[in-house]
Design a protein around this motif. Structure first.
Motif, PDB file in Angstrom:
ATOM      1  N   ARG A 131     -50.616  57.147  20.045  1.00 54.91           N
ATOM      2  CA  ARG A 131     -50.785  58.414  20.820  1.00 54.91           C
ATOM      3  C   ARG A 131     -51.087  58.285  22.187  1.00 54.91           C
ATOM      4  O   ARG A 131     -51.246  57.062  23.303  1.00 54.91           O
ATOM      5  CB  ARG A 131     -52.466  58.935  20.639  1.00 54.91           C
ATOM      6  N   GLY A 132     -50.006  58.550  22.945  1.00 52.72           N
ATOM      7  CA  GLY A 132     -48.701  58.823  24.310  1.00 52.72           C
ATOM      8  C   GLY A 132     -50.369  59.749  25.223  1.00 52.72           C
ATOM      9  O   GLY A 132     -51.454  59.981  25.325  1.00 52.72           O
ATOM     10  N   ALA A 133     -49.523  59.806  26.409  1.00 50.92           N
ATOM     11  CA  ALA A 133     -50.217  60.877  27.343  1.00 50.92           C
ATOM     12  C   ALA A 133     -49.868  62.195  26.764  1.00 50.92           C
ATOM     13  O   ALA A 133     -48.659  62.746  26.609  1.00 50.92           O
ATOM     14  CB  ALA A 133     -49.356  60.729  28.596  1.00 50.92           C
ATOM     15  N   GLY A 134     -51.004  62.686  27.407  1.00 48.35           N
ATOM     16  CA  GLY A 134     -50.944  64.429  26.987  1.00 48.35           C
ATOM     17  C   GLY A 134     -51.427  64.614  25.339  1.00 48.35           C
ATOM     18  O   GLY A 134     -51.550  64.124  24.369  1.00 48.35           O
ATOM     19  N   GLU A 135     -50.273  65.067  25.296  1.00 53.03           N
ATOM     20  CA  GLU A 135     -49.747  65.397  23.097  1.00 53.03           C
ATOM     21  C   GLU A 135     -48.827  64.561  22.965  1.00 53.03           C
ATOM     22  O   GLU A 135     -48.676  65.036  21.891  1.00 53.03           O
ATOM     23  CB  GLU A 135     -49.757  67.248  23.376  1.00 53.03           C
ATOM     24  N   THR A 136     -48.648  63.717  23.485  1.00 51.00           N
ATOM     25  CA  THR A 136     -47.240  62.920  22.848  1.00 51.00           C
ATOM     26  C   THR A 136     -47.360  61.678  21.758  1.00 51.00           C
ATOM     27  O   THR A 136     -48.754  61.476  22.384  1.00 51.00           O
ATOM     28  CB  THR A 136     -46.402  62.556  24.075  1.00 51.00           C
ATOM     29  N   VAL A 137     -47.372  62.325  20.924  1.00 50.13           N
ATOM     30  CA  VAL A 137     -47.117  60.684  19.658  1.00 50.13           C
ATOM     31  C   VAL A 137     -46.018  60.190  19.307  1.00 50.13           C
ATOM     32  O   VAL A 137     -44.703  60.875  18.897  1.00 50.13           O
ATOM     33  CB  VAL A 137     -48.419  61.179  18.670  1.00 50.13           C
ATOM     34  N   THR A 138     -45.920  58.579  18.808  1.00 51.85           N
ATOM     35  CA  THR A 138     -45.392  57.674  17.947  1.00 51.85           C
ATOM     36  C   THR A 138     -45.657  57.719  16.953  1.00 51.85           C
ATOM     37  O   THR A 138     -46.544  57.406  17.170  1.00 51.85           O
ATOM     38  CB  THR A 138     -44.363  57.174  19.143  1.00 51.85           C
TER      39      THR A 138
END
Length: 158
Positions: A74-81
């Motif tokens: 899980r990255g910043a905000g709603e960003t996921v990889t």
């Protein structure tokens, strides 16, 4: 008789005009339907297919498989990889948005998006809706790699 022959010629000419107009309308309608559907058809590709023959960056397609365990970041905000696999190859996926409630590592998923700079940028992520359902394309691509989703937990080919 000349008036009658002229009347027959006029009827024949009118019939030809109506048939030609109907044919032109049919061609126009078919063309409009094809144009409208051009964006509605999204081809499915398994991770192995994407790795072997990467699609053009402009092509919108679906990719599906199993979310690899330990790959969800899980990255910043709603960003996921995360990585999606068919047990033959893995593809990195990035997505900005809210993931479905049933989305989890080790579970099936289908994403809609584009291939950009060596990874899949998803516009939409779908997760299976219960324990027994998985899209047909995903099931077929997993079975082709030796994984049987129908078995309890399945097993990858060694």
């Amino acid at each position: 008789m000349t008036a009658r022959a002229g009347m027959r010629g006029l009827k024949k000419q009118r019939r030809i005009q109506v048939i030609a107009l109907a044919a032109a309308a049919l061609v126009l309608a078919t063309g409009m339907i094809g144009y409208a559907m051009r964006d509605g058809i999204n081809y499915y590709r398994a991770p192995s297919e994407v790795v072997a023959d990467p699609p053009a960056p402009t092509e919108l397609f679906r990719i599906g498989g199993m979310v690899e365990d330990g790959s969800l970041i899980r990255g910043a905000g709603e960003t996921v990889t995360f990585s999606v696999t068919d047990y033959g190859a893995s593809v990195e996926v990035s997505y900005t948005g809210i993931l479905p409630d049933l989305f989890a590592e080790g579970q099936g998923m289908v994403g809609l998006g584009r291939w950009q700079d060596g990874h899949f940028e998803a516009q939409q992520i779908l997760a299976k809706h219960d324990e027994s359902y998985m899209p047909k394309e995903v099931t077929e691509s997993l079975k082709a790699q030796g994984y049987d989703p129908a078995r309890d937990g399945g097993a990858a080919k060694e």
